[in-house]
Design a protein around this motif. Structure first.
Motif, PDB file in Angstrom:
ATOM      1  N   GLN A  18       5.385   3.474  -5.891  1.00  0.00           N
ATOM      2  CA  GLN A  18       6.742   3.711  -5.402  1.00  0.00           C
ATOM      3  C   GLN A  18       7.751   3.502  -6.531  1.00  0.00           C
ATOM      4  O   GLN A  18       7.686   2.498  -7.253  1.00  0.00           O
ATOM      5  N   ALA A  57       1.179  -0.661  -4.637  1.00  0.00           N
ATOM      6  CA  ALA A  57       0.570  -1.377  -3.516  1.00  0.00           C
ATOM      7  C   ALA A  57      -0.829  -0.813  -3.315  1.00  0.00           C
ATOM      8  O   ALA A  57      -0.995   0.394  -3.161  1.00  0.00           O
ATOM      9  N   CYS A  79       2.206   4.863   6.669  1.00  0.00           N
ATOM     10  CA  CYS A  79       3.038   3.784   6.129  1.00  0.00           C
ATOM     11  C   CYS A  79       4.380   4.316   5.645  1.00  0.00           C
ATOM     12  O   CYS A  79       5.422   3.683   5.841  1.00  0.00           O
ATOM     13  N   LYS A  80       4.360   5.495   5.034  1.00  0.00           N
ATOM     14  CA  LYS A  80       5.581   6.007   4.424  1.00  0.00           C
ATOM     15  C   LYS A  80       6.519   6.655   5.426  1.00  0.00           C
ATOM     16  O   LYS A  80       7.584   7.152   5.044  1.00  0.00           O
ATOM     17  N   VAL A 128       9.146   1.875   2.043  1.00  0.00           N
ATOM     18  CA  VAL A 128       8.044   1.929   1.086  1.00  0.00           C
ATOM     19  C   VAL A 128       7.849   3.347   0.538  1.00  0.00           C
ATOM     20  O   VAL A 128       6.834   3.636  -0.089  1.00  0.00           O
ATOM     21  N   LYS A 129       8.829   4.220   0.770  1.00  0.00           N
ATOM     22  CA  LYS A 129       8.759   5.598   0.247  1.00  0.00           C
ATOM     23  C   LYS A 129       9.901   5.901  -0.714  1.00  0.00           C
ATOM     24  O   LYS A 129       9.685   6.430  -1.792  1.00  0.00           O
ATOM     25  N   TYR A 170      12.834   1.797  -4.208  1.00  0.00           N
ATOM     26  CA  TYR A 170      12.931   0.430  -3.694  1.00  0.00           C
ATOM     27  C   TYR A 170      14.067  -0.301  -4.402  1.00  0.00           C
ATOM     28  O   TYR A 170      14.119  -0.377  -5.630  1.00  0.00           O
ATOM     29  N   TYR A 198       8.526  -7.690  -2.368  1.00  0.00           N
ATOM     30  CA  TYR A 198       7.822  -6.427  -2.132  1.00  0.00           C
ATOM     31  C   TYR A 198       6.527  -6.646  -1.357  1.00  0.00           C
ATOM     32  O   TYR A 198       6.157  -5.839  -0.513  1.00  0.00           O
ATOM     33  N   THR A 253       7.378  -7.019   2.264  1.00  0.00           N
ATOM     34  CA  THR A 253       7.762  -5.726   2.830  1.00  0.00           C
ATOM     35  C   THR A 253       6.539  -4.900   3.189  1.00  0.00           C
ATOM     36  O   THR A 253       6.440  -4.335   4.283  1.00  0.00           O
ATOM     37  N   TRP A 254       5.562  -4.835   2.290  1.00  0.00           N
ATOM     38  CA  TRP A 254       4.370  -4.033   2.551  1.00  0.00           C
ATOM     39  C   TRP A 254       3.509  -4.647   3.643  1.00  0.00           C
ATOM     40  O   TRP A 254       2.905  -3.930   4.449  1.00  0.00           O
TER      41      TRP A 254
END
Length: 278
Positions: free
Chosen positions: A127, A150, A243-244, A249-250, A253, A260, A263-264
Motif C-alpha cells: 500500500q 502486509a 480487505c480492500k 488499506v487501499k 495511508y 498500521y 489497522t490491518w
C-alpha cells in the motif's frame, strides 16, 4: 450522516456499502462491545467515573469507526459528517478501534501449528504511504514510491484470514516472512508465489511456481504446474480484494506507521466476520 437509529433498514445492500458489514454483522459486533464494556465496568468500577461521553451512543460510535475504515475520509470531514469536532472524532475512533481489536480477534497463531491437513496460501499486499519524514529509504519501494506491506496467510478451504504481519516497502516479500518467523505445522501445504523463492528451507511442504531461466523456456509440464498452482492461489487474491473494500488499506495511508498493524488486524477481523455467514 444519520444516527444509526435512523439509518434505512429496507436496503441491505446499501447498508453493506455504507458500513462495510451487514446489519446482522453490525449487531453481532455491537453486542460484543456492549458485553466488553460491561465487563470492564465490573472489573474497574472506580475508573469509569467522571465525565461521560454523551454525544454519541455506542451504536453511533461503532458506526463512525466502521465508516472511517470503509471510506477513509479525513478526520475533519468525518467530524463534519457526524456533526462533532475533529479532535472528538479522533478520540472516538481510537477508543472504539482498540475495543474492536479486543473483542473481534484473528485466530490465535497457534492455530497454524495445530492442523496438519490444511492448505494455506500466503501473499503480500503493498500500500502506498505519504513520504516519511525520517527513514525514507526503508519505505522506498522498487515501484518508485514509498509503501508499506502486509503479509496475509489464509485457509484456502474457508477463506479465513489466519495471520497478518507487517513489513516496510523496501523489504522483499520473502524477507517479511523470515523476519516475522511465522510458525506452521510441518504437514500443512503452503501455496506461495515466485516472491518466496527459498521458502522450502523454512517450510518444506511448500509449492512455488517454476521460474523461467534465461534461454530455457518452460516445459509443458512446468506450465501445467504453474497454471494449476495459480488456480489454487487465486483465492488469496479474492481475500485481498475483500480487505480492500475497506479503503483505509487501499488508498494512500495517512496514519502513523506504528498503528498500521492494528489497522490491518481490524480490517482482517471485520472481513472474517463479514463473510462468516453473518
Amino acid at each position: 450522516m444519520k444516527p444509526y437509529a435512523q439509518l434505512p433498514t429496507d436496503n441491505p445492500e446499501e447498508f453493506m456499502r455504507t458500513v462495510g458489514l451487514s446489519k446482522e454483522g453490525f449487531h453481532v459486533l455491537n453486542d460484543k462491545l456492549t458485553a466488553y464494556i460491561a465487563t470492564q465496568k465490573a472489573l474497574n468500577p472506580l475508573t469509569m467515573r467522571g465525565r461521560k461521553d454523551t454525544k454519541l451512543v455506542l451504536e453511533d460510535r461503532l458506526l463512525l469507526t466502521l465508516y472511517y475504515l470503509r471510506h477513509y475520509p479525513t478526520l475533519i470531514n468525518l467530524g463534519a459528517i457526524f456533526d462533532i469536532s475533529e479532535s472528538y472524532c479522533h478520540k472516538i475512533y481510537t477508543r472504539t478501534a482498540r475495543m474492536i481489536a479486543k473483542v473481534e480477534k484473528l485466530p490465535n497463531r497457534k492455530t497454524l501449528l495445530e492442523d496438519s491437513t490444511t492448505t494455506l496460501a500466503i501473499d503480500v499486499s503493498e500500500q502506498p504511504i505519504e513520504r516519511p519524514v525520517k527513514n525514507q529509504k526503508a519505505y522506498y519501494s522498487g515501484k518508485k514510491r514509498h509503501t508499506i506491506k502486509a503479509q496475509l496467510v489464509i485457509c484456502v478451504l474457508t477463506l479465513t484470514i489466519l495471520s497478518v504481519v507487517m513489513g516496510k516497502g523496501q523489504q522483499h516479500d520473502f524477507l517479511v516472512f523470515k523476519n516475522n518467523r511465522l510458525l506452521l505445522h510441518s504437514g500443512a501445504l503452503l501455496l506461495a508465489d515466485s516472491g518466496y523463492q527459498g521458502i522450502h528451507k523454512h517450510h518444506q511442504n511448500s509449492t512455488l511456481p517454476v521460474k523461467k531461466k534465461k534461454g530455457q523456456p518452460l516445459s509443458a509440464e512446468d506450465k501445467a504446474h504453474n497454471k494449476a498452482l495459480a488456480k489454487r492461489r487465486i483465492y488469496i487474491e479474492h481475500v485481498n480484494r475483500r480487505c480492500k473494500v475497506f479503503r483505509i488499506v487501499k488508498d494512500v495511508y495517512r496514519g502513523k506507521h506504528k498503528n498500521y498493524s492494528l489497522t490491518w488486524r481490524l480490517v482482517a477481523a471485520l472481513v472474517n466476520l463479514r463473510y462468516d455467514g453473518i
